[in-house]
Design an enzyme around this catalytic site. Sequence first.
Site, short mmCIF file in Angstrom:
data_model
loop_
_atom_site.label_atom_id
_atom_site.label_comp_id
_atom_site.label_asym_id
_atom_site.label_seq_id
_atom_site.Cartn_x
_atom_site.Cartn_y
_atom_site.Cartn_z
N LYS A 1 -5.82 -10.57 7.16
CA LYS A 1 -6.95 -9.64 7.22
C LYS A 1 -7.92 -10.04 8.32
CE LYS A 1 -6.16 -7.01 5.35
NZ LYS A 1 -5.24 -6.24 4.54
N TRP B 1 1.20 5.64 19.33
CA TRP B 1 1.19 4.20 19.20
C TRP B 1 2.28 3.72 20.14
CZ3 TRP B 1 4.63 0.35 17.37
CH2 TRP B 1 4.04 -0.91 17.17
N ARG C 1 -1.67 6.98 12.41
CA ARG C 1 -0.33 6.64 12.89
C ARG C 1 -0.35 6.03 14.29
NH1 ARG C 1 3.28 9.43 9.51
NH2 ARG C 1 4.97 9.00 10.94
N HIS D 1 1.54 -31.77 5.48
CA HIS D 1 2.83 -31.80 6.19
C HIS D 1 2.72 -31.24 7.60
CE1 HIS D 1 4.79 -33.15 2.59
NE2 HIS D 1 4.20 -32.18 1.92
N LYS E 1 -1.68 2.61 11.14
CA LYS E 1 -1.65 2.55 9.67
C LYS E 1 -0.23 2.70 9.13
CE LYS E 1 -3.83 2.51 5.71
NZ LYS E 1 -4.19 1.14 5.30
N CYS F 1 3.27 6.99 15.91
CA CYS F 1 2.81 8.24 16.51
C CYS F 1 2.78 9.35 15.45
CB CYS F 1 3.67 8.73 17.66
SG CYS F 1 4.06 7.46 18.86
N GLU G 1 -2.76 -13.50 2.89
CA GLU G 1 -3.38 -12.18 3.06
C GLU G 1 -4.77 -12.32 3.71
OE1 GLU G 1 -2.92 -9.20 3.19
OE2 GLU G 1 -4.69 -8.11 2.54
N ASN H 1 7.99 11.11 17.92
CA ASN H 1 7.60 9.93 17.14
C ASN H 1 8.89 9.16 16.88
OD1 ASN H 1 6.71 8.13 15.16
ND2 ASN H 1 6.86 9.65 13.53
N GLY H 2 8.92 7.86 17.26
CA GLY H 2 10.12 7.07 17.02
C GLY H 2 10.59 6.39 18.30
N GLU I 1 -6.33 -9.46 11.91
CA GLU I 1 -6.09 -8.11 12.40
C GLU I 1 -7.37 -7.35 12.72
OE1 GLU I 1 -4.14 -5.39 9.69
OE2 GLU I 1 -5.03 -6.37 7.99
#
Length: 608
Positions: free
Chosen positions: A484, A74, A27, A503, A603, A2, A480, A98-99, A487
Amino acid sequence: MCGIVGILGRGPVAEQLVDSLRRLEYRGYDSAGIATLEGACLARRRAEGKLRNLAGRLQAEPLIGQVGIGHTRWATHGRPTENNAHPHATERVAVVHNGIIENFRELREKLKKNGAVFETETDTEAVLHLVDGYLAAGIDPVEAVRATLSQLRGAFALGFIFAADDDILICARNGPPLAIGYGDGEMYLGSDAIALGPLTDTISYLEDGDWAVLTHDGATVYDHHNAVVQREVVKQSASASLVDKANYRHFMAKEIHEQPEVVGHTLARYVDMATERVSLPVDLPFDFREIKRVSIIACGTANYAGYIGKYWLERLGRLAVEIDIASEFRYREAPLGKGDLAIFISQSGETADTLAALRYAKQHGLHTLSIVNVTTSTIARESETMLQTLAGPEIGVASTKAFTCQLMVLATLAIAAGKVRGELSEEDEARLVHDLIEVPRLMSEALATEPQIDRLAREIAKSRDVLYLGRGTSYPLALEGALKLKEISYIHAEGYAAGELKHGPIALIDENMPVVVIAPYDRVFEKTVSNMQEVAARGGNIILMTDAKGAAEAAVEPLETIIMPDMAATFAALIYAVPVQLLAYHTAVVMGTDVDQPRNLAKSVTVE
Ligand code: F6R
């Protein structure tokens, strides 16, 4: 996560609040809202979804108050509905947060017993009712907040305004960052200096445990013992204008294309181009010869950059290196050697898990070095040594240019370590630095594969699952690549070390499963060819990212071969990152997702 903002203004503040929130959308963007003081009444406008919905709501029902707070969310506690959107308010007080308030259940139960009526599913509402209870009992806002803060556990950045006082805004920080901005007879509050860019360049940062009382004339800051403290006020030129997309359709596309330039800038900060020597911008407060073990700690994409850095530090510096996910490092209780080195990697410099791990490492007597993009961030400020990536603002939620700049810093650090430890000669150093100097040019060449990747993306977009394989540094790059794609396109993807295929994951291979193989022609190429044959034998569709030599020697019929420029193999991950990013980007575009702000993400991840 947030983002929060606040303004004690001299004219209507609604538009400025929304403008500042726009700069904090990185955020979170599940919902947004503002509250302003209209006469002696607190009025709110809130909306589910992106900020543009709130802007629309305000157009239909404007607010004209000169004191206000705002929030972009968020969701952590409670669904992203309008009802759960901040600010939360009673008749007397409005709050943004925020938190996470960890003891909210216990507080909620206690408050309910005392008659408080809860209207949302959020943890924040407990804070609201605590303050409101004190105000209702006739206690003034400053004392009400002071008493409330002493009962909160968890991480919070809070902002409050009050119906009974148009000259006060109170804020508090325990964990997530908070900046105070100084104006001409106005005062501002923001989750970071970027939010305050259009309002002021005169900023101070609250430290952990601080809380502050803002009036139109200034701020009084208290520390966690409630003693008045002075925090440095600095001039900071966070650009007033929002970074724009130039002619690109998305920030992510722009940021992918900026890489040759920003990776070049980063390189120029860490090497002397003329002499082809590494030249770190700071003196390291430790001696690489005395380091017995390096721990690299980060989250997500930054963690994969660290994973590649591990290969380089091991190989070039002959250092023992462990790579850790920040959220695991702290709680694993691994034995740590006093005087050893912990490296933290973070674009935002605010990731809560990484910050907690940094503090843990400091407590255990490790040297702490951070590689960060935002130099005013908490991680940057709290690390013993800070190495900056010069990626510039990264707006797309999916990290691209910050990743390659992190790689560039790690590469130079590995060379520096190898040199100091006597593992690399001057000639080795010059050769390796020379290879790095080639990187920006090679990245530009890699970008030329975009039309081919754009076509390929139409095939990938039809898939339900995609596998990424690689060996050596191409293995973390495979991780990565899978992250990518997941997401931003929401297609399920997995990254594997190519040798691990047999395996287990080989059971997944069939004609519907594209397998992206990242394989520069290097000393493990032949081994990867064997793994490709295993895939081909089971009807898997291979997309091979390699160089001309690798393409000639591949000995399989890939569905598509993406040819990368020839280069020295050590730093190939820097170049192969480009097609990996482009493939995810174009697949997401074909899928029609919100590329820059994918669902459920933010982000800057400031909750653990
Ligand atoms: C993925 C991505 C995230 C971040 C992670 C750490 O594209 O961007 O996985 O890498 O949240 O963020 P920072 O680097 O800000 O600590």
